[in-house]
Design an enzyme around this catalytic site. Structure first.
Site, PDB file in Angstrom:
ATOM      1  N   ILE A 163      -1.593  49.863 -34.138  1.00 45.65           N
ATOM      2  CA  ILE A 163      -1.040  51.127 -34.627  1.00 45.65           C
ATOM      3  C   ILE A 163      -1.660  51.433 -35.983  1.00 45.65           C
ATOM      4  CG2 ILE A 163       1.069  52.334 -35.297  1.00 45.65           C
ATOM      5  CD1 ILE A 163       2.620  50.314 -33.521  1.00 45.65           C
ATOM      6  N   SER A 164      -2.197  52.641 -36.178  1.00 45.20           N
ATOM      7  CA  SER A 164      -2.760  53.101 -37.450  1.00 45.20           C
ATOM      8  C   SER A 164      -3.897  52.172 -37.902  1.00 45.20           C
ATOM      9  CB  SER A 164      -1.645  53.215 -38.488  1.00 45.20           C
ATOM     10  OG  SER A 164      -2.118  53.833 -39.666  1.00 45.20           O
ATOM     11  N   SER A 165      -3.705  51.411 -38.973  1.00 41.55           N
ATOM     12  CA  SER A 165      -4.735  50.468 -39.385  1.00 41.55           C
ATOM     13  C   SER A 165      -5.058  49.508 -38.255  1.00 41.55           C
ATOM     14  CB  SER A 165      -4.272  49.678 -40.616  1.00 41.55           C
ATOM     15  OG  SER A 165      -5.237  48.737 -41.011  1.00 41.55           O
TER      16      SER A 165
ATOM     17  N   ALA B  45      -4.829  50.274 -35.095  1.00 47.48           N
ATOM     18  CA  ALA B  45      -5.596  51.037 -34.118  1.00 47.48           C
ATOM     19  C   ALA B  45      -7.059  51.105 -34.527  1.00 47.48           C
ATOM     20  CB  ALA B  45      -5.020  52.436 -33.982  1.00 47.48           C
TER      21      ALA B  45
ATOM     22  N   HIS C 219       1.882  61.199 -37.511  1.00 49.02           N
ATOM     23  CA  HIS C 219       1.186  59.916 -37.521  1.00 49.02           C
ATOM     24  C   HIS C 219       2.034  58.796 -36.926  1.00 49.02           C
ATOM     25  CE1 HIS C 219      -1.854  57.063 -38.707  1.00 49.02           C
ATOM     26  NE2 HIS C 219      -0.990  56.369 -39.425  1.00 49.02           N
TER      27      HIS C 219
END
Length: 437
Positions: free
Chosen positions: A164-166, A168, A305
């Site tokens: 997820i996010s970083s 991802a 986000h």
């Protein structure tokens, strides 16, 4: 006196015997393996509990490794690497996602890497991180995978990454650096491989996060290929998720990820299938129409986000193929049949091509790849669009014949020039899968 003499003799024998036993006992004790000296296979973690593993191998950026092994772990289990977001941790990823409960159900092992640097973000920007074996976080994560593979005899053909996010972004990096390790990835609100690259030591790339870094598919693909120069093996499949209102890693990054991974996997940027599995979601599949297409992209309308919610991991699990109830890729190998014939004259020919879906699931949107004999060039066609005109050609369905039910056929054709070789085309692939002749 006889009694004292006997006692002294017995005492002498006992002393001699004890003296002989002491070195033997010491040797036995010293030879007993300690926990740290045992092979990794004997150092398996407790089951059904999040456990920190230390000493797992090369770890240049001092990552922590957390592991979840279910009570129901299977023989030769699959491995899922679940990578946390900025400010997060391995334990937070364990607590905030369903991967552990899914592992309980399906018997795979979950690795939760955890950053120790102050930002709690993974390194997806340094030159070291963007090269196979270059150093930094990817090397440490690869060591974690190797440790699990050794310890649990894990199936090296079923190792997956998600984040997820970083995390991802790291998923994109792992699949680029180690295409020979990972079978597939699922990136929730990330950016393409190499998009966050910096050379000044900064962890943050504002141009990329703002969605202003764009490249052609070939340029994006070249960045991935440069991470492991000379690699010619199978590339991992990719699933990407993004919210249209993402204000941290802007939505254009979603399209750039699709451009990158369709190029890396050698499939068309035109979706083979498009649907709406949930209200507000648009799912596009590239290169095939089933649950394990080479590239799958899910766009979430009006979502920011923080898009990850319960239920999404199960969808990623189906994409990985670890959900036993999920259908197989469509079309499956051998699930299509193609026949082709030509009728020629002096310098020209017409070709007739019939495609049959021999699988058990409908194909919604198709592309047929084939190779023309040398010297042939398509001048016009019907039933499909053809590009390029010679060499390796792709025929894309027309608006009226894009659906092929099980056992259904469609016939298309073209006219071509030739320089002497009027043979039929060869090497047919339907949505990336080889067809029988």
């Amino acid at each position: 006196m006889p009694g004292n003499t006997a006692r002294r003799a017995l005492r002498s024998v006992l002393v001699t015997l004890f003296a002989a036993l002491v070195p033997l006992l010491a040797t036995t004790i010293l030879a007993a393996p300690t926990a740290s000296a045992r092979p990794a296979r004997t150092a398996a973690a407790p089951t059904a509990a999040l456990t920190e593993v230390t000493g797992f191998g090369a770890n240049p950026s001092n990552l922590q490794m957390y592991l979840y092994v279910p009570d129901s772990v299977t023989a030769n289990p699959a491995v899922v690497v679940a990578v946390h977001y900025c400010t997060g941790s391995g334990p937070a990823m364990y607590q905030g996602t369903e991967w552990a409960s899914l592992a309980d159900r399906y018997g795979f092992v979950v690795v939760y890497p955890s950053v120790t640097r102050a930002s709690k973000c993974f390194d997806v920007s340094s030159p070291q991180a963007l090269k196979r074996g270059g150093g930094s976080d990817p090397v440490g994560i690869k060591s974690m995978v190797d440790w699990v593979t050794r310890t649990y005899s894990a199936d090296t053909g079923r190792i997956f990454a998600t984040g997820i996010s970083s995390g991802a972004m790291m998923t994109n990096v792992l699949l680029g650096d180690y295409p020979d390790v990972f079978a597939a990835g699922a990136a929730f609100a990330g950016v393409p491989f190499g998009c966050f690259a910096t050379t000044d030591g900064s962890e943050w790339n504002s141009a990329c996060s703002g969605g202003t870094v764009t490249h052609t598919p070939q340029e994006w693909g070249a960045l991935v290929r440069a991470a492991y120069p000379g690699y010619t093996g199978t590339r991992p499949r990719m699933q990407v998720w993004h919210g249209t209102q993402d204000d941290v890693l802007r939505y254009p990054n979603f399209g750039e990820e699709v451009k990158q991974w369709t190029n890396v996997l050698g499939v068309s940027q035109t979706p083979a299938a498009t649907d709406t599995p949930v209200s507000g979601w648009t799912r596009t599949r590239y290169g095939a129409t089933g649950d394990r297409a080479p590239v799958e992209a899910i766009s979430l309308q009006g979502v920011g986000h923080n898009l990850y919610t319960n239920g999404m991991a199960a969808r990623a699990l189906t994409f990985f193929g670890l959900d036993s109830s999920g259908p197989a890729p469509q079309p499956q190998p051998g699930a299509c049949k193609v026949t082709a014939s030509t009728s020629a004259w002096s310098t020209g020919l017409t070709a007739s091509v019939t495609i049959t879906n021999t699988g058990t699931t409908s194909i919604n949107g198709w592309q047929l790849g084939f190779t023309l004999p040398a010297g042939q060039s398509i001048t016009n066609g019907w039933g499909a669009t053809y590009a390029p005109a010679s060499g390796s050609v792709t025929a894309t369905n027309a608006s009226y014949n894009g659906t092929l039910a099980p056992n259904a056929s469609v016939s298309v054709g073209y006219q071509a020039n030739h320089s002497g070789n009027s043979a039929a085309p060869t090497a047919f692939k339907l949505n990336g899968t080889a067809c029988t002749g």
